[in-house]
Design a protein around this motif. Structure first.
Motif, PDB file in Angstrom:
ATOM      1  N   HIS A  86     -31.411  -6.951  44.608  1.00 55.01           N
ATOM      2  CA  HIS A  86     -32.236  -7.752  43.454  1.00 55.01           C
ATOM      3  C   HIS A  86     -31.423  -9.029  43.267  1.00 55.01           C
ATOM      4  CE1 HIS A  86     -35.354  -4.526  43.392  1.00 55.01           C
ATOM      5  NE2 HIS A  86     -34.203  -3.770  43.788  1.00 55.01           N
ATOM      6  N   MET A  87     -32.029  -9.989  42.645  1.00 48.62           N
ATOM      7  CA  MET A  87     -31.318 -11.114  42.068  1.00 48.62           C
ATOM      8  C   MET A  87     -31.757 -11.544  40.927  1.00 48.62           C
ATOM      9  SD  MET A  87     -28.890 -13.399  43.445  1.00 48.62           S
ATOM     10  CE  MET A  87     -28.964 -13.007  45.266  1.00 48.62           C
ATOM     11  N   LEU A  88     -30.818 -11.841  39.880  1.00 50.93           N
ATOM     12  CA  LEU A  88     -31.205 -12.281  38.716  1.00 50.93           C
ATOM     13  C   LEU A  88     -30.744 -13.839  38.930  1.00 50.93           C
ATOM     14  CD1 LEU A  88     -32.134 -11.980  35.506  1.00 50.93           C
ATOM     15  CD2 LEU A  88     -29.609 -11.530  35.177  1.00 50.93           C
ATOM     16  N   LEU A  89     -31.677 -14.547  38.217  1.00 49.69           N
ATOM     17  CA  LEU A  89     -31.632 -15.985  38.161  1.00 49.69           C
ATOM     18  C   LEU A  89     -31.722 -16.286  36.729  1.00 49.69           C
ATOM     19  CD1 LEU A  89     -31.417 -18.668  39.598  1.00 49.69           C
ATOM     20  CD2 LEU A  89     -33.928 -18.901  39.431  1.00 49.69           C
ATOM     21  N   THR A  90     -30.327 -16.915  36.095  1.00 53.41           N
ATOM     22  CA  THR A  90     -30.256 -17.103  34.778  1.00 53.41           C
ATOM     23  C   THR A  90     -29.240 -18.476  34.722  1.00 53.41           C
ATOM     24  OG1 THR A  90     -29.495 -16.495  32.569  1.00 53.41           O
ATOM     25  CG2 THR A  90     -28.255 -15.732  34.419  1.00 53.41           C
ATOM     26  N   GLU A  91     -29.748 -19.382  33.809  1.00 54.86           N
ATOM     27  CA  GLU A  91     -29.283 -20.810  33.764  1.00 54.86           C
ATOM     28  C   GLU A  91     -28.825 -21.231  34.982  1.00 54.86           C
ATOM     29  OE1 GLU A  91     -26.116 -19.839  30.888  1.00 54.86           O
ATOM     30  OE2 GLU A  91     -27.257 -19.247  29.607  1.00 54.86           O
ATOM     31  N   GLY A  92     -29.577 -21.147  36.064  1.00 55.17           N
ATOM     32  CA  GLY A  92     -29.392 -21.865  37.291  1.00 55.17           C
ATOM     33  C   GLY A  92     -28.345 -21.200  38.272  1.00 55.17           C
ATOM     34  N   ARG A  93     -28.133 -19.902  37.694  1.00 57.73           N
ATOM     35  CA  ARG A  93     -27.016 -19.388  38.713  1.00 57.73           C
ATOM     36  C   ARG A  93     -27.702 -17.991  39.009  1.00 57.73           C
ATOM     37  NH1 ARG A  93     -22.817 -17.513  34.493  1.00 57.73           N
ATOM     38  NH2 ARG A  93     -22.292 -16.000  36.171  1.00 57.73           N
ATOM     39  N   ARG A  94     -27.531 -17.657  40.334  1.00 55.55           N
ATOM     40  CA  ARG A  94     -27.960 -16.424  40.824  1.00 55.55           C
ATOM     41  C   ARG A  94     -26.900 -15.370  40.611  1.00 55.55           C
ATOM     42  NH1 ARG A  94     -29.534 -19.950  45.627  1.00 55.55           N
ATOM     43  NH2 ARG A  94     -31.805 -20.299  45.083  1.00 55.55           N
ATOM     44  N   ILE A  95     -27.361 -14.101  40.258  1.00 57.07           N
ATOM     45  CA  ILE A  95     -26.676 -13.050  40.137  1.00 57.07           C
ATOM     46  C   ILE A  95     -27.239 -11.555  40.766  1.00 57.07           C
ATOM     47  CG2 ILE A  95     -25.566 -11.603  38.356  1.00 57.07           C
ATOM     48  CD1 ILE A  95     -25.985 -13.834  36.164  1.00 57.07           C
ATOM     49  N   ALA A 102     -30.863  -3.589  38.220  1.00 57.96           N
ATOM     50  CA  ALA A 102     -32.116  -4.032  38.137  1.00 57.96           C
ATOM     51  C   ALA A 102     -33.135  -3.158  37.481  1.00 57.96           C
ATOM     52  CB  ALA A 102     -32.625  -4.183  39.597  1.00 57.96           C
ATOM     53  N   LEU A 103     -33.416  -1.774  37.836  1.00 56.44           N
ATOM     54  CA  LEU A 103     -33.936  -0.951  37.159  1.00 56.44           C
ATOM     55  C   LEU A 103     -33.553  -1.014  35.480  1.00 56.44           C
ATOM     56  CD1 LEU A 103     -35.836   1.456  37.133  1.00 56.44           C
ATOM     57  CD2 LEU A 103     -34.347   3.017  37.595  1.00 56.44           C
ATOM     58  N   PHE A 104     -32.562  -1.110  35.233  1.00 54.17           N
ATOM     59  CA  PHE A 104     -32.208  -1.053  33.834  1.00 54.17           C
ATOM     60  C   PHE A 104     -32.674  -2.220  33.004  1.00 54.17           C
ATOM     61  CE2 PHE A 104     -29.223  -2.821  30.259  1.00 54.17           C
ATOM     62  CZ  PHE A 104     -29.246  -1.564  29.598  1.00 54.17           C
ATOM     63  N   LEU A 105     -32.605  -3.496  33.799  1.00 53.48           N
ATOM     64  CA  LEU A 105     -33.171  -4.728  33.266  1.00 53.48           C
ATOM     65  C   LEU A 105     -34.594  -4.563  33.166  1.00 53.48           C
ATOM     66  CD1 LEU A 105     -30.780  -7.628  34.587  1.00 53.48           C
ATOM     67  CD2 LEU A 105     -30.818  -6.607  32.554  1.00 53.48           C
ATOM     68  N   ARG A 106     -35.240  -3.956  33.998  1.00 53.91           N
ATOM     69  CA  ARG A 106     -36.816  -3.893  34.261  1.00 53.91           C
ATOM     70  C   ARG A 106     -37.303  -3.014  32.928  1.00 53.91           C
ATOM     71  NH1 ARG A 106     -37.292  -1.990  39.442  1.00 53.91           N
ATOM     72  NH2 ARG A 106     -36.326  -3.270  40.238  1.00 53.91           N
TER      73      ARG A 106
END
Length: 116
Positions: A86-95, A102-106
């Protein structure tokens, strides 16, 4: 003189990531990563910034304008990349995220939406 591709390969191997996995993380082909590592192709400045963020080094280090911070060469593998990463995209950055992250954030996002 060390070139960008040499640094990219060194950092990728230090994290035990394959070219294919790194390519998937950045929506690039395995062959594109290989061409970067062989210094046959140069990435955009934006991609250099994203690689630097991912590997937690400066763009100067990636471009061989400075020495690494102490300990950079001993970077541990943060976690093995799952087949379904899984990838988080925030402020133009891929994390990249582990399955647990991913489960925690969901779950937190669902809680937030329910409170709204």
């Amino acid at each position: 003189m060390v070139q960008f591709g040499d640094r990219l390969r060194e950092l990728r191997l230090s994290r035990q990531i394959t070219q294919k996995e790194l390519g998937r993380m950045f929506q690039l082909s395995e062959s594109a990563i290989g061409m970067y590592e062989r210094n046959q192709r140069e990435p955009s400045l934006e991609l250099v910034k994203q690689f630097a963020d991912f590997f937690q080094v400066t763009t100067g280090y990636l471009l061989d304008h400075e020495e690494p911070a102490p300990g950079v060469r001993e970077l541990p593998t943060l976690y093995p990349l799952p087949e379904n990463f899984h990838m988080l995209l925030t402020e133009g950055r891929r994390i990249p995220l582990s399955e647990d992250e991913a489960l925690f954030l969901r779950e937190r996002l669902n809680e937030y939406r329910l409170r709204k």
